[in-house]
Write an enzyme that holds these catalytic residues in place. Structure first.
Site, PDB file in Angstrom:
ATOM      1  N   HIS A  12       0.804  -1.236   0.000  1.00 28.20           N
ATOM      2  CA  HIS A  12       0.000   0.000   0.000  1.00 28.20           C
ATOM      3  C   HIS A  12       0.825   1.269   0.000  1.00 28.20           C
ATOM      4  CE1 HIS A  12       1.006  -0.072   4.258  1.00 28.20           C
ATOM      5  NE2 HIS A  12       0.525   1.158   4.372  1.00 28.20           N
ATOM      6  N   VAL A  16       1.535   1.907  -6.936  1.00 24.81           N
ATOM      7  CA  VAL A  16       0.322   1.183  -7.330  1.00 24.81           C
ATOM      8  C   VAL A  16      -0.579   0.934  -6.132  1.00 24.81           C
ATOM      9  CG1 VAL A  16      -0.557  -0.993  -8.251  1.00 24.81           C
ATOM     10  CG2 VAL A  16       1.410   0.117  -9.330  1.00 24.81           C
ATOM     11  N   GLY A  17       0.000   0.391  -5.062  1.00 25.28           N
ATOM     12  CA  GLY A  17      -0.791   0.075  -3.874  1.00 25.28           C
ATOM     13  C   GLY A  17      -1.455   1.300  -3.269  1.00 25.28           C
ATOM     14  N   SER A 108       3.413  -7.240 -14.844  1.00 26.20           N
ATOM     15  CA  SER A 108       4.118  -6.174 -15.549  1.00 26.20           C
ATOM     16  C   SER A 108       4.182  -6.526 -17.029  1.00 26.20           C
ATOM     17  CB  SER A 108       5.537  -6.032 -14.992  1.00 26.20           C
ATOM     18  OG  SER A 108       6.381  -5.376 -15.904  1.00 26.20           O
ATOM     19  N   SER A 109       4.258  -5.506 -17.874  1.00 27.07           N
ATOM     20  CA  SER A 109       4.307  -5.761 -19.322  1.00 27.07           C
ATOM     21  C   SER A 109       5.597  -6.459 -19.754  1.00 27.07           C
ATOM     22  CB  SER A 109       4.150  -4.441 -20.088  1.00 27.07           C
ATOM     23  OG  SER A 109       5.169  -3.534 -19.730  1.00 27.07           O
ATOM     24  N   CYS A 110       6.592  -6.514 -18.867  1.00 29.06           N
ATOM     25  CA  CYS A 110       7.856  -7.170 -19.233  1.00 29.06           C
ATOM     26  C   CYS A 110       7.720  -8.694 -19.303  1.00 29.06           C
ATOM     27  CB  CYS A 110       8.969  -6.785 -18.266  1.00 29.06           C
ATOM     28  SG  CYS A 110       8.781  -7.515 -16.634  1.00 29.06           S
ATOM     29  N   TYR A 137      12.874 -10.782 -13.158  1.00 30.74           N
ATOM     30  CA  TYR A 137      11.618 -10.174 -12.703  1.00 30.74           C
ATOM     31  C   TYR A 137      10.451 -10.721 -13.513  1.00 30.74           C
ATOM     32  CZ  TYR A 137       8.219  -6.509 -11.549  1.00 30.74           C
ATOM     33  OH  TYR A 137       7.090  -5.828 -11.136  1.00 30.74           O
ATOM     34  N   LYS A 141       7.031 -12.880 -12.370  1.00 33.49           N
ATOM     35  CA  LYS A 141       5.664 -12.431 -12.649  1.00 33.49           C
ATOM     36  C   LYS A 141       4.886 -13.468 -13.469  1.00 33.49           C
ATOM     37  CE  LYS A 141       5.480  -8.612 -10.395  1.00 33.49           C
ATOM     38  NZ  LYS A 141       4.521  -8.472  -9.288  1.00 33.49           N
ATOM     39  N   LEU A 167       3.936   2.546 -15.650  1.00 33.57           N
ATOM     40  CA  LEU A 167       3.121   3.406 -14.793  1.00 33.57           C
ATOM     41  C   LEU A 167       3.899   4.616 -14.288  1.00 33.57           C
ATOM     42  CD1 LEU A 167       1.638   0.486 -12.704  1.00 33.57           C
ATOM     43  CD2 LEU A 167       0.418   1.766 -14.481  1.00 33.57           C
ATOM     44  N   HIS A 180      12.461   4.048 -12.872  1.00 34.43           N
ATOM     45  CA  HIS A 180      12.094   3.820 -14.265  1.00 34.43           C
ATOM     46  C   HIS A 180      12.309   5.097 -15.075  1.00 34.43           C
ATOM     47  CE1 HIS A 180       9.801   0.403 -12.435  1.00 34.43           C
ATOM     48  NE2 HIS A 180      10.234  -0.184 -13.530  1.00 34.43           N
ATOM     49  N   ARG A 210       7.362   3.656 -25.913  1.00 36.15           N
ATOM     50  CA  ARG A 210       6.818   3.237 -24.625  1.00 36.15           C
ATOM     51  C   ARG A 210       5.420   3.817 -24.411  1.00 36.15           C
ATOM     52  NH1 ARG A 210      10.221   0.150 -25.073  1.00 36.15           N
ATOM     53  NH2 ARG A 210      11.932  -0.437 -23.665  1.00 36.15           N
TER      54      ARG A 210
END
Length: 309
Positions: A12, A16-17, A108-110, A137, A141, A167, A180, A210
């Site tokens: 949190h 994102v959280g 994640s998109s990776c 990573y 995922k 993001l 990032h 991107r």
């Protein structure tokens, strides 16, 4: 999700959280469970077991992860694989053991192959070789997605997976080495402006494409899918639009108000040439993004100024 349901937001304090927490609070949820990493180490199986057995959450948003940019991913390869596997194994398994009604796993998109066709469709998963710099990573995922589906298949758990694009937003990570590209550029241009620098040097050629989604839009999508999506596999969350790193840099330069020049260090890695999400599946469920990039960048820069200067 019932308004009085006990909802655990793992991670949190992250970008994102914290966005998911804000969304839930804004929708009138008052029974939101949180723990910071000093209170609950999600890598520790016994701590997670005790937490779930004691608190018995109804719903779980699994937004906790060890994250970073190209440098961090490539430097701490073992840490990224081990710690992320530990976190998701513990949370997913103990959600099953304690009867969680629904869990959302955020990836994640990776996860997609380095040279997958564009835009990236959900069914391109595991169809090719991953980008080398963030492979550990991505492997973690992918394991999380497959784990959610396996618990659905074997135990009937309503565990779903979503894959956000790149993001940015409130509470982003602006660390000089481990951030990032977008927050790294905000910091670079701000410091260059403050220091009266003549130019900013951007890593790579500036040609990779991107896609960027404001984190509060992601939270809105996650909330929407928790209400409306109950299927195996995964759902991409993004805008369906992308731009070059060069154009991103020029946009951030303008938002920050840096007057100097811009050069590209082509000795530095570019990463994947393009990572555009196919978001037609998400749109078919009735959701699309709200925050345009320039507007979001202004909000993110204001947040940076407030918290980091």
């Amino acid at each position: 999700m019932e308004k009085n349901a006990k909802i655990y937001v793992a991670g949190h304090r992250g970008m994102v959280g914290s966005a998911i927490y804000r969304k839930l609070a804004g929708e009138g949820y008052t029974n939101i469970l949180t723990r910071n990493s000093s209170e609950l180490d999600l890598r520790d199986q016994q701590q997670v077991a005790t937490f779930f057995a004691t608190e018995k959450p109804d719903y779980v948003f699994l937004a906790a992860a060890k994250v970073g940019g190209i440098v961090a991913n490539n430097t701490y390869r073992a840490d990224f694989l081990y710690e992320n596997l530990c976190i998701q194994n513990n949370v997913i398994h103990h959600s099953y053991l304690n009867g969680v009604k629904k869990l959302m796993f955020l990836g994640s998109s990776c996860i997609y192959p380095k040279l997958a066709p564009q835009p990236l469709k959900e069914d391109y998963l595991l169809t090719g070789t991953l980008e080398e710099t963030n492979e550990p990573y991505a492997i973690a995922k992918i394991a999380g997605i497959k784990m959610a589906d396996a618990y659905r298949d074997q135990y009937g758990c309503n565990f779903i997976s979503v894959m956000p694009t790149n993001l940015y937003g409130y509470n982003d990570n602006y660390h000089p080495q481990n951030s990032h590209v977008l927050p790294a550029l905000i910091r670079k241009f701000h410091e260059a402006k403050v220091n009266g620098a003549e130019e900013v040097v951007v890593w790579g050629s500036g040609t990779p494409m991107r896609e960027f989604l404001f984190a509060d839009d992601l939270a809105d999508a996650c909330y929407y899918l928790m209400q409306n999506y109950n299927e195996p596999g995964l759902v991409n969350i993004g805008t369906g639009k992308d731009l070059t790193i060069k154009d991103l840099a020029l946009l951030i330069k303008d938002v920050v108000g840096f007057e100097g020049g811009l050069t590209f260090d082509t000795s530095k890695p570019d990463g994947t040439p393009r990572k555009l999400m196919d978001v037609s599946k998400l749109r078919s469920f009735g959701w699309s993004y709200k925050t345009e990039l320039r507007e979001g960048l202004k909000l993110a820069y204001d947040d940076f100024l407030e918290k980091h200067t």
